[in-house]
Enzyme design. Structure first.
Site, PDB file in Angstrom:
ATOM      1  N   SER A 125       1.012  -1.468  -0.333  1.00 28.46           N
ATOM      2  CA  SER A 125       0.106   0.671   0.027  1.00 28.46           C
ATOM      3  C   SER A 125       0.858   1.197  -0.311  1.00 28.46           C
ATOM      4  O   SER A 125       2.365   1.682   0.289  1.00 28.46           O
ATOM      5  CB  SER A 125      -0.597   0.439   0.938  1.00 28.46           C
ATOM      6  OG  SER A 125       0.254  -0.199   2.256  1.00 28.46           O
ATOM      7  N   GLU A 139       1.096   5.242   0.864  1.00 26.82           N
ATOM      8  CA  GLU A 139       0.025   6.372   1.603  1.00 26.82           C
ATOM      9  C   GLU A 139       0.296   7.789   1.325  1.00 26.82           C
ATOM     10  O   GLU A 139       0.987   7.909   0.968  1.00 26.82           O
ATOM     11  CB  GLU A 139      -0.084   6.582   3.349  1.00 26.82           C
ATOM     12  CG  GLU A 139      -0.185   7.633   4.293  1.00 26.82           C
ATOM     13  CD  GLU A 139       0.638   7.143   5.768  1.00 26.82           C
ATOM     14  OE1 GLU A 139       0.474   5.966   6.338  1.00 26.82           O
ATOM     15  OE2 GLU A 139       0.396   8.717   6.419  1.00 26.82           O
ATOM     16  N   ASP A 151      -2.561  12.777  17.414  1.00 23.80           N
ATOM     17  CA  ASP A 151      -1.565  13.662  17.764  1.00 23.80           C
ATOM     18  C   ASP A 151      -2.709  14.908  18.146  1.00 23.80           C
ATOM     19  O   ASP A 151      -2.514  15.779  17.048  1.00 23.80           O
ATOM     20  CB  ASP A 151      -0.297  13.740  17.878  1.00 23.80           C
ATOM     21  CG  ASP A 151       0.396  12.675  17.669  1.00 23.80           C
ATOM     22  OD1 ASP A 151       0.463  11.831  18.709  1.00 23.80           O
ATOM     23  OD2 ASP A 151       0.806  12.109  16.552  1.00 23.80           O
ATOM     24  N   PHE A 189      11.438  14.753  11.692  1.00 24.03           N
ATOM     25  CA  PHE A 189      10.197  14.431  11.338  1.00 24.03           C
ATOM     26  C   PHE A 189      10.212  12.741  12.547  1.00 24.03           C
ATOM     27  O   PHE A 189       9.102  12.407  13.541  1.00 24.03           O
ATOM     28  CB  PHE A 189       9.785  12.997  10.384  1.00 24.03           C
ATOM     29  CG  PHE A 189       8.490  13.448   9.646  1.00 24.03           C
ATOM     30  CD1 PHE A 189       8.429  14.619   8.662  1.00 24.03           C
ATOM     31  CD2 PHE A 189       7.253  12.150   9.475  1.00 24.03           C
ATOM     32  CE1 PHE A 189       7.085  15.199   8.497  1.00 24.03           C
ATOM     33  CE2 PHE A 189       6.493  12.827   9.130  1.00 24.03           C
ATOM     34  CZ  PHE A 189       6.358  14.042   8.376  1.00 24.03           C
ATOM     35  N   HIS A 205       4.176  -0.853   3.150  1.00 21.37           N
ATOM     36  CA  HIS A 205       2.990  -0.110   2.960  1.00 21.37           C
ATOM     37  C   HIS A 205       4.455   1.207   2.671  1.00 21.37           C
ATOM     38  O   HIS A 205       5.021   1.619   3.992  1.00 21.37           O
ATOM     39  CB  HIS A 205       2.145   0.655   4.584  1.00 21.37           C
ATOM     40  CG  HIS A 205       1.896   1.750   4.887  1.00 21.37           C
ATOM     41  ND1 HIS A 205      -0.032   1.421   4.019  1.00 21.37           N
ATOM     42  CD2 HIS A 205       1.813   2.851   5.325  1.00 21.37           C
ATOM     43  CE1 HIS A 205       0.142   2.860   4.435  1.00 21.37           C
ATOM     44  NE2 HIS A 205       0.231   3.860   5.228  1.00 21.37           N
TER      45      HIS A 205
HETATM   46  C1  LIG Z   1      -0.227   3.920   9.920  1.00 21.95           C
HETATM   47  C2  LIG Z   1      -0.199   4.850  10.248  1.00 21.95           C
HETATM   48  C3  LIG Z   1      -0.529   5.913   9.744  1.00 21.95           C
HETATM   49  C4  LIG Z   1      -0.892   7.274  10.971  1.00 21.95           C
HETATM   50  N1  LIG Z   1      -2.082   8.217   9.746  1.00 21.95           N
HETATM   51  C5  LIG Z   1      -1.913   9.238  11.174  1.00 21.95           C
HETATM   52  C6  LIG Z   1      -3.295  10.025  10.909  1.00 21.95           C
HETATM   53  O1  LIG Z   1      -3.563  10.085   9.047  1.00 21.95           O
HETATM   54  N2  LIG Z   1      -3.042  11.290  11.353  1.00 21.95           N
HETATM   55  C7  LIG Z   1      -2.688  11.878  12.750  1.00 21.95           C
HETATM   56  O2  LIG Z   1      -2.968  12.518  13.578  1.00 21.95           O
HETATM   57  N3  LIG Z   1      -2.007  10.694  13.146  1.00 21.95           N
HETATM   58  C8  LIG Z   1      -2.088   9.474  11.784  1.00 21.95           C
HETATM   59  N4  LIG Z   1      -0.872   8.864  12.570  1.00 21.95           N
HETATM   60  C9  LIG Z   1       0.161   8.413  13.764  1.00 21.95           C
HETATM   61  C10 LIG Z   1      -1.064   8.443  14.830  1.00 21.95           C
HETATM   62  O3  LIG Z   1      -2.097   9.465  14.923  1.00 21.95           O
HETATM   63  C11 LIG Z   1       0.516   9.148  16.304  1.00 21.95           C
HETATM   64  O4  LIG Z   1       1.696   7.555  15.927  1.00 21.95           O
HETATM   65  C12 LIG Z   1      -0.059   8.713  17.588  1.00 21.95           C
HETATM   66  O5  LIG Z   1       0.422   9.324  18.915  1.00 21.95           O
HETATM   67  C13 LIG Z   1      -0.606   7.267  18.172  1.00 21.95           C
HETATM   68  O6  LIG Z   1      -1.556   6.799  17.137  1.00 21.95           O
HETATM   69  P1  LIG Z   1      -2.108   5.374  17.657  1.00 21.95           P
HETATM   70  O7  LIG Z   1      -3.148   5.436  16.726  1.00 21.95           O
HETATM   71  O8  LIG Z   1      -1.055   4.401  17.831  1.00 21.95           O
HETATM   72  O9  LIG Z   1      -2.515   5.515  19.426  1.00 21.95           O
HETATM   73  P2  LIG Z   1      -2.975   4.441  20.490  1.00 21.95           P
HETATM   74  O10 LIG Z   1      -2.824   3.679  19.553  1.00 21.95           O
HETATM   75  O11 LIG Z   1      -4.228   5.301  21.318  1.00 21.95           O
HETATM   76  O12 LIG Z   1      -1.624   4.627  21.492  1.00 21.95           O
HETATM   77  C14 LIG Z   1      -0.660   5.914  21.910  1.00 21.95           C
HETATM   78  C15 LIG Z   1      -0.240   5.708  22.863  1.00 21.95           C
HETATM   79  O13 LIG Z   1      -1.092   5.774  23.678  1.00 21.95           O
HETATM   80  C16 LIG Z   1      -1.020   4.598  24.549  1.00 21.95           C
HETATM   81  N5  LIG Z   1      -2.776   3.702  25.318  1.00 21.95           N
HETATM   82  C17 LIG Z   1      -2.562   2.941  23.719  1.00 21.95           C
HETATM   83  N6  LIG Z   1      -3.588   2.905  24.541  1.00 21.95           N
HETATM   84  C18 LIG Z   1      -3.897   3.086  25.875  1.00 21.95           C
HETATM   85  C19 LIG Z   1      -5.059   3.216  26.237  1.00 21.95           C
HETATM   86  N7  LIG Z   1      -6.483   2.082  26.764  1.00 21.95           N
HETATM   87  N8  LIG Z   1      -4.833   3.153  27.800  1.00 21.95           N
HETATM   88  C20 LIG Z   1      -3.579   3.527  27.983  1.00 21.95           C
HETATM   89  N9  LIG Z   1      -2.489   3.859  27.495  1.00 21.95           N
HETATM   90  C21 LIG Z   1      -2.993   3.394  25.862  1.00 21.95           C
HETATM   91  C22 LIG Z   1      -0.399   3.426  24.008  1.00 21.95           C
HETATM   92  O14 LIG Z   1       0.657   2.807  24.477  1.00 21.95           O
HETATM   93  C23 LIG Z   1       0.296   4.472  22.899  1.00 21.95           C
HETATM   94  O15 LIG Z   1       1.446   5.204  23.826  1.00 21.95           O
HETATM   95  C24 LIG Z   1      -0.112   7.576  12.302  1.00 21.95           C
HETATM   96  C25 LIG Z   1       0.518   6.954  12.338  1.00 21.95           C
HETATM   97  C26 LIG Z   1       1.000   5.329  11.717  1.00 21.95           C
HETATM   98  C27 LIG Z   1       1.713   4.689  12.536  1.00 21.95           C
END
Ligand SMILES: Cc1cc2nc3c(=O)[nH]c(=O)nc-3n(C[C@H](O)[C@H](O)[C@H](O)COP(=O)(O)OP(=O)(O)OC[C@H]3O[C@@H](n4cnc5c(N)ncnc54)[C@H](O)[C@@H]3O)c2cc1C
Length: 281
Positions: free
Chosen positions: A12, A14, A105, A212, A262
């Site tokens: 894929s 992005e 974020d 980054f 990806h």
């Molecule tokens: C493939 C990819 C695509 C991305 N695309 C985007 C995008 O389009 N837009 C954007 O804004 N960002 C994007 N990001 C960045 C991403 O949003 C950030 O890395 C963000 O800080 C974490 O997102 P996450 O979904 O992994 O969060 P989560 O899985 O929620 O984790 C975030 C943090 O919280 C902790 N955590 C998770 N769940 C819990 C819980 N239930 N209780 C306590 N702690 C918890 C985790 O250990 C981690 O430290 C992308 C990242 C990747 C890898």
């Protein structure tokens, strides 16, 4: 190390939604070139503000209309149940079947995190609202998410997303293959049974990559940093060296069972096409 080999490979690309007319024209060309590689899908990132969200939606529909599967990203930041429900409905009605579900974020200055705190809550909500309609991809961090308490807690949190209904994961980019191999081993031991596709960041611009990586917690190993620093402003030399390094990384990953790749294209095709060619895919 080869626990991921059993999955079908997924490839894929992005993109981020362009903000200018020039960006729109460039992206069209880039997507045309990358579509020739027959990827499984194109994904489009999602920002925090309303207008960037509309841009994501438009970019996704354009991709889908061209006959390539589009996977919009969705994030918890500044989102409510109501607006996520509306977005899901729109995607559902337009034949979108893949979503990349993230926490996102909080941009500096923005106070409201939204109604979902973590990505596992968003995944759960998507499943509640739409059943099995969407194939849900989530993020994974072989080098540990920068805000995680530690690697074990981060892995447990990753598992929450899988238990909430994620079908696949895409990793943050990394340049140390071992980080990925140890991560997928740890996932297997935790009983996590989904494809974990490595995210690949081509190297084209050192200062941008450095900035980054500082922000997202991706490690640029010392040997790589030191070599890249030597090239100064010589963009061609950086690209040539980066191409070697990233092609080797991809080759090692695929040879050792990674279920696809990806690419974080940054809306450019040149480096991704060159890596692809080196891999004979
Ligand atoms: C493939 C990819 C695509 C991305 N695309 C985007 C995008 O389009 N837009 C954007 O804004 N960002 C994007 N990001 C960045 C991403 O949003 C950030 O890395 C963000 O800080 C974490 O997102 P996450 O979904 O992994 O969060 P989560 O899985 O929620 O984790 C975030 C943090 O919280 C902790 N955590 C998770 N769940 C819990 C819980 N239930 N209780 C306590 N702690 C918890 C985790 O250990 C981690 O430290 C992308 C990242 C990747 C890898």
């Amino acid at each position: 190390m080869r626990s991921q080999e059993k999955y079908e490979r997924l490839f894929s690309f992005e993109f981020y939604p362009p903000k200018t007319e020039e960006g729109v024209v460039n992206l069209q060309l880039v997507q045309q070139q990358l579509a020739e590689l027959n990827p499984d899908f194109f994904s489009v990132t999602f920002g925090a503000g309303g207008s960037t969200r509309d841009n994501t939606y438009e970019a996704v529909l354009k991709i889908q209309n061209k006959g390539v599967d589009a996977a919009p990203h969705l994030s918890c930041v500044a989102s409510t149940r109501e607006n996520i429900r509306e977005i899901l409905e729109r995607y559902h009605d337009n034949g979108i079947s893949k979503i990349v579900a993230l926490r996102g974020d909080l941009p500096s200055g923005m106070m409201s995190a939204g109604e979902f705190r973590y990505a596992n809550e968003l995944v759960e909500f998507i499943r509640q609202e739409t059943g099995d309609h969407f194939q849900i991809h989530v993020a994974a961090y072989p080098e540990v998410h920068p805000q995680a308490q530690n690697g074990i807690e981060d892995l447990k949190n990753f598992k929450r997303k899988v238990e909430a209904g994620a079908n696949a994961a895409i990793t943050q980019y990394f340049y140390t293959a071992e980080a990925y191999f140890y991560f997928v081993d740890a996932c297997e031991k935790e009983g996590i049974d989904i494809p974990i596709v490595p995210g690949i960041m081509p190297i084209t611009n050192y200062s941008q990559l450095f900035r980054f990586s500082e922000m997202c917690g991706a490690d640029i190993p010392r040997w790589l940093r030191k070599r890249l620093e030597c090239f100064g402003d010589d963009r061609d030399a950086i690209k040539a060296f980066g191409l070697d390094v990233v092609s080797d990384l991809c080759r090692r990953l695929l040879d050792n069972g990674a279920p696809g790749l990806h690419f974080y294209t940054m809306n450019q095709s040149e480096s991704t096409l060159a890596i692809w060619k080196n891999l004979n895919l």
